[in-house]
Design an enzyme around this catalytic site. Structure first.
Site, PDB file in Angstrom:
ATOM      1  CE  LYS A 183     -19.774  -2.943  85.587  1.00 42.95           C
ATOM      2  NZ  LYS A 183     -20.269  -2.969  86.983  1.00 42.95           N
ATOM      3  NE  ARG A 203     -14.591  -5.472  77.758  1.00 43.76           N
ATOM      4  CZ  ARG A 203     -15.692  -6.148  77.466  1.00 43.76           C
ATOM      5  NH1 ARG A 203     -16.846  -5.521  77.451  1.00 43.76           N
ATOM      6  NH2 ARG A 203     -15.649  -7.419  77.183  1.00 43.76           N
ATOM      7  CD1 TRP A 250      -8.444  -8.417  84.167  1.00 41.99           C
ATOM      8  CD2 TRP A 250      -8.549 -10.619  83.763  1.00 41.99           C
ATOM      9  NE1 TRP A 250      -8.705  -9.064  85.361  1.00 41.99           N
ATOM     10  CE2 TRP A 250      -8.775 -10.405  85.145  1.00 41.99           C
ATOM     11  CE3 TRP A 250      -8.565 -11.921  83.282  1.00 41.99           C
ATOM     12  CZ2 TRP A 250      -9.018 -11.442  86.040  1.00 41.99           C
ATOM     13  CZ3 TRP A 250      -8.809 -12.964  84.168  1.00 41.99           C
ATOM     14  CH2 TRP A 250      -9.029 -12.721  85.529  1.00 41.99           C
ATOM     15  CD  GLU A 275     -23.668  -6.049  96.214  1.00 47.25           C
ATOM     16  OE1 GLU A 275     -23.329  -7.212  96.012  1.00 47.25           O
ATOM     17  OE2 GLU A 275     -23.324  -5.110  95.477  1.00 47.25           O
ATOM     18  CG  ASN A 296     -12.558 -10.599  75.389  1.00 45.56           C
ATOM     19  OD1 ASN A 296     -12.158 -11.250  76.344  1.00 45.56           O
ATOM     20  ND2 ASN A 296     -13.747 -10.019  75.375  1.00 45.56           N
ATOM     21  N   GLY A 297     -10.768 -13.593  75.215  1.00 43.56           N
ATOM     22  CA  GLY A 297     -11.267 -14.963  75.394  1.00 43.56           C
ATOM     23  C   GLY A 297     -10.123 -15.899  75.712  1.00 43.56           C
ATOM     24  CG  HIS A 349     -23.733 -21.394 114.691  1.00 44.44           C
ATOM     25  ND1 HIS A 349     -23.902 -22.307 115.697  1.00 44.44           N
ATOM     26  CD2 HIS A 349     -24.953 -20.852 114.477  1.00 44.44           C
ATOM     27  CE1 HIS A 349     -25.169 -22.338 116.070  1.00 44.44           C
ATOM     28  NE2 HIS A 349     -25.833 -21.457 115.345  1.00 44.44           N
ATOM     29  CE  LYS A 405     -20.104  -3.641  95.099  1.00 51.00           C
ATOM     30  NZ  LYS A 405     -20.959  -4.540  94.490  1.00 51.00           N
ATOM     31  CD  GLU A 465     -16.902  -6.132  93.931  1.00 53.15           C
ATOM     32  OE1 GLU A 465     -17.089  -6.752  92.894  1.00 53.15           O
ATOM     33  OE2 GLU A 465     -17.715  -5.272  94.341  1.00 53.15           O
ATOM     34  CB  CYS A 480      -9.755  -8.766  76.796  1.00 51.37           C
ATOM     35  SG  CYS A 480      -8.493  -9.812  77.493  1.00 51.37           S
TER      36      CYS A 480
END
Ligand code: G6P
Length: 612
Positions: free
Chosen positions: A607, A27, A73, A485, A99-100, A508, A489, A492, A2
């Site tokens: 973000k 964001r 969002w 990481e 926002n929240g 395993h 990437k 995402e 948001c």
């Protein structure tokens, strides 16, 4: 998550707001809307991108010098036109952006419905604006008095801006656990979730604190009070951010720009922190808490996402250099356990945005148990940087691409400096190794510069794998977090399923998946585990898996075995994550671009994750 923009002054509000919303697009959001007050309140909102809202606005005649805009969002209700913000109260007198999350929204909504309020959206935000209006009507109060009463009944997080038809010169704003910045111009005010929509108009800003309500007036007046009515003297800060750092500067995507910025962002993160002469490390927070770090029985790292991976690298560094045991915790898990910690513990919170809700909550929990909190943040003035006892900024500059790149390498740079400083103070590192690592660390920016020359080779490799459905990433020791990481990437931004694994763990489980369709990225740059990695590669080859190997300059064996090889410059083993992650960032980037994905704003991701 948001984005909020508000404006009151002498300019046409809509262009300022739309430009601001575009700055906040990074964001993460799925719908957008604006409201202006020009006699009457006019609202326009649309599911989809800000560009779609602009098309909608082109056919409408919305004017006014006071207004607000929002990118949503979705949390409560689908991302459709109705649920998009701004939301208007039942009487249509008030409009809000938020926002929240209002956690007790269901109980509040039921209560309001019982008193005759009707709701058109599924959102918690519409409940909040009607709660405020209900208090106004019931108690006969103006907005300034009713707003804090309503906010004290709310459980959850909010950054809000409110417009009232009765007050054509005033914008109201408040925050709790979600960020809000006020820009102070001459005869105008700007409100925003971060400073990026503000910097081209003014450098003077005030960061609102939790449970504060601000009222800004076209006549230049601003007042800030806590929700329990204490007057606050605003602390005006000067923004240091440069406009070009939040623009693409000729690159096709922010993510690519940020990958290429790493030599500079690491240099900036090191600048002024290594003394000439004895090369002592100047990190104010470490100097202040040196005795505590030296005596620490353990360190706990709390973080989320990519920052959590940087925390894993920190674990290896602190244990290796400074001989301090480290536990790396997902902030979201840590906050809901009953963790054993007290005033002897040091908690390091790592966060690019400095706003991640789970990390903030983990900090509050650790604080309540008496632990010392050290923050590593990228965004100056962010909530986490203000909630910690001490800390270091990463100086990576604004990171706009949702997938974190330069913030990760900057975080590793800072934890390396921290671990070295503490190790020297404890006497757990030899002077020669200390100086050697620092020298090597300062060579990293130039080495990344060289490594970036492999970009076209990596693009060619990406072409081979555009259509695969799965990827496996393997690494050992310092490069195990890099494997995680690299996989993060890729998933995402390209939506290809990818997993990172410690190389030896492959047998395993993941080995069952390996066949000619499974590409395996192997990080093979650690001299200490070289032979072991060779064996892991043999195991993959024996099952027809295809290998993309990241190797060091002096590698002889693996480049013969691998299907594709990317060479990184030689450095001290503990610094290899700073180099080995770069080809993985580029690989993910090129695959995602070739698949036609929205690299900078991947679907469903945000973000700055300001809700849990
Ligand atoms: C989101 C972002 C990630 C980031 C994570 C933690 O998921 O998309 O890139 O790593 O949040 O964010 P932080 O700002 O706390 O580092």
């Amino acid at each position: 998550m948001c984005g909020i923009v508000g404006y009151v002054g002498y300019r046409e509000a809509i262009p300022v707001i739309i430009k601001g919303l575009k700055r906040l697009e990074y964001r993460g959001y799925d719908s957008a809307g604006v409201a202006v007050l020009n006699g009457a309140l006019q609202v326009c909102k649309k599911a989809g991108k800000v560009a779609e809202l602009e098309t909608e606005l082109a056919g409408r005649n919305l004017h006014g010098t006071m207004g607000m805009g929002h990118t949503r969002w979705a949390t409560h209700g689908l991302p459709n036109d109705t649920n998009a913000h701004p939301h208007v109260s039942s009487s249509t007198n008030l409009a809000i952006i938020h926002n929240g999350i209002i956690e007790n929204y269901a109980a509040l909504r039921a209560e309001l419905e019982g008193r005759g309020h009707r709701f058109i959206s599924d959102t918690d935000t519409e409940v909040l604006i009607n709660l405020i209006e209900d208090i106004q009507q019931k108690e006969g109060l103006d907005l300034e008095k009713a707003l804090p009463i309503a906010l004290s009944q709310v459980i959850g997080a909010y950054a809000i801006v409110i417009i009232s038809q009765d007050e054509p010169n005033r914008l109201y704003a408040a925050r709790k656990s979600s960020p809000l910045v006020i820009g102070l111009g001459k005869g105008e005010f700007f409100l925003a979730s971060d400073a990026t929509p503000i910097i081209e108009y003014t450098r003077n800003v005030v960061y609102l604190n939790d449970e504060e309500v601000a009222v800004v007036n076209r006549n230049g007046e601003m007042s800030i009070r806590t929700i329990d009515n204490k007057r606050i003297t605003p602390y005006v800060q000067e923004l240091q951010m440069k406009l070009e750092t939040i623009e693409k500067g000729g690159y096709e995507h922010f993510m690519l720009k940020e990958i290429y910025e790493q030599p500079r962002s690491i240099t900036d993160s090191l600048r002024g922190r290594i003394g000439l002469g004895d090369q002592s490390i100047h990190l104010r927070g470490i100097q202040e808490f040196e005795a505590k770090f030296v005596a620490a029985r353990r360190i706990i790292v709390v973080a989320c996402g990519t920052s959590w991976h940087a925390g894993l690298v920190a674990e290896y560094l602190f244990e290796d250099y400074a001989r301090i045991p480290v536990e790396v915790e997902y902030a979201s898990e840590f906050r809901y356990r009953n963790p054993i910690l007290d005033e002897h513990d040091i908690v390091i919170a790592i966060s690019q945005s400095g706003e991640t809700a789970d990390t903030l909550a983990a900090i509050e929990l650790a604080k309540s148990r008496g632990a010392t909190i050290y923050g590593i943040c990228n965004v100056v003035g962010s909530s986490i940087s203000r909630a910690t006892d001490a800390g270091s900024y990463t100086h990576a500059g604004p990171e706009i691409g949702v997938a974190s790149t330069k913030a990760f390498t900057a975080q590793i740079t800072i934890v390396t400096l921290m671990a070295l400083a503490i190790a020297r103070a404890k006497g757990t590192i030899s002077e020669s190794r200390y100086h050697f690592i620092l020298d090597e660390l300062q060579r990293i920016p130039a080495q990344i510069e060289m490594l970036l020359q492999s970009d076209s080779l990596i693009r060619d490799i990406a072409e081979e794998f555009v259509d695969v459905r799965n990827f496996l990433y393997l690494g050992r020791g310092y490069n195990f977090p890099v494997a995680l990481e690299g996989a993060l990437k890729l998933k995402e931004i390209s939506y290809i399923h990818a997993e990172g694994y410690p190389a030896a763990e492959m047998k395993h489980g993941p080995i069952a998946l390996i066949d000619e369709h499974m590409p395996v990225v192997v990080l093979a740059t650690n001299p200490s585990a070289y032979d072991k990695i060779v064996s892991n590669i043999q195991e993959v080859k024996a099952r027809k898996g295809r290998i993309i190997a990241i190797v060091a300059e002096d590698d002889k064996v693996i480049r013969q075995l691998a299907d594709f090889t990317v060479v990184i410059p030689k450095t001290e083993e503990s610094l290899t994550p700073l180099l080995s992650v770069v080809p993985l960032q580029l690989l993910a980037y090129h695959i995602a671009v070739m698949r036609g994905c929205n690299v900078d704003q991947p679907r469903n991701l945000a973000k700055s994750v300001t809700v849990e």
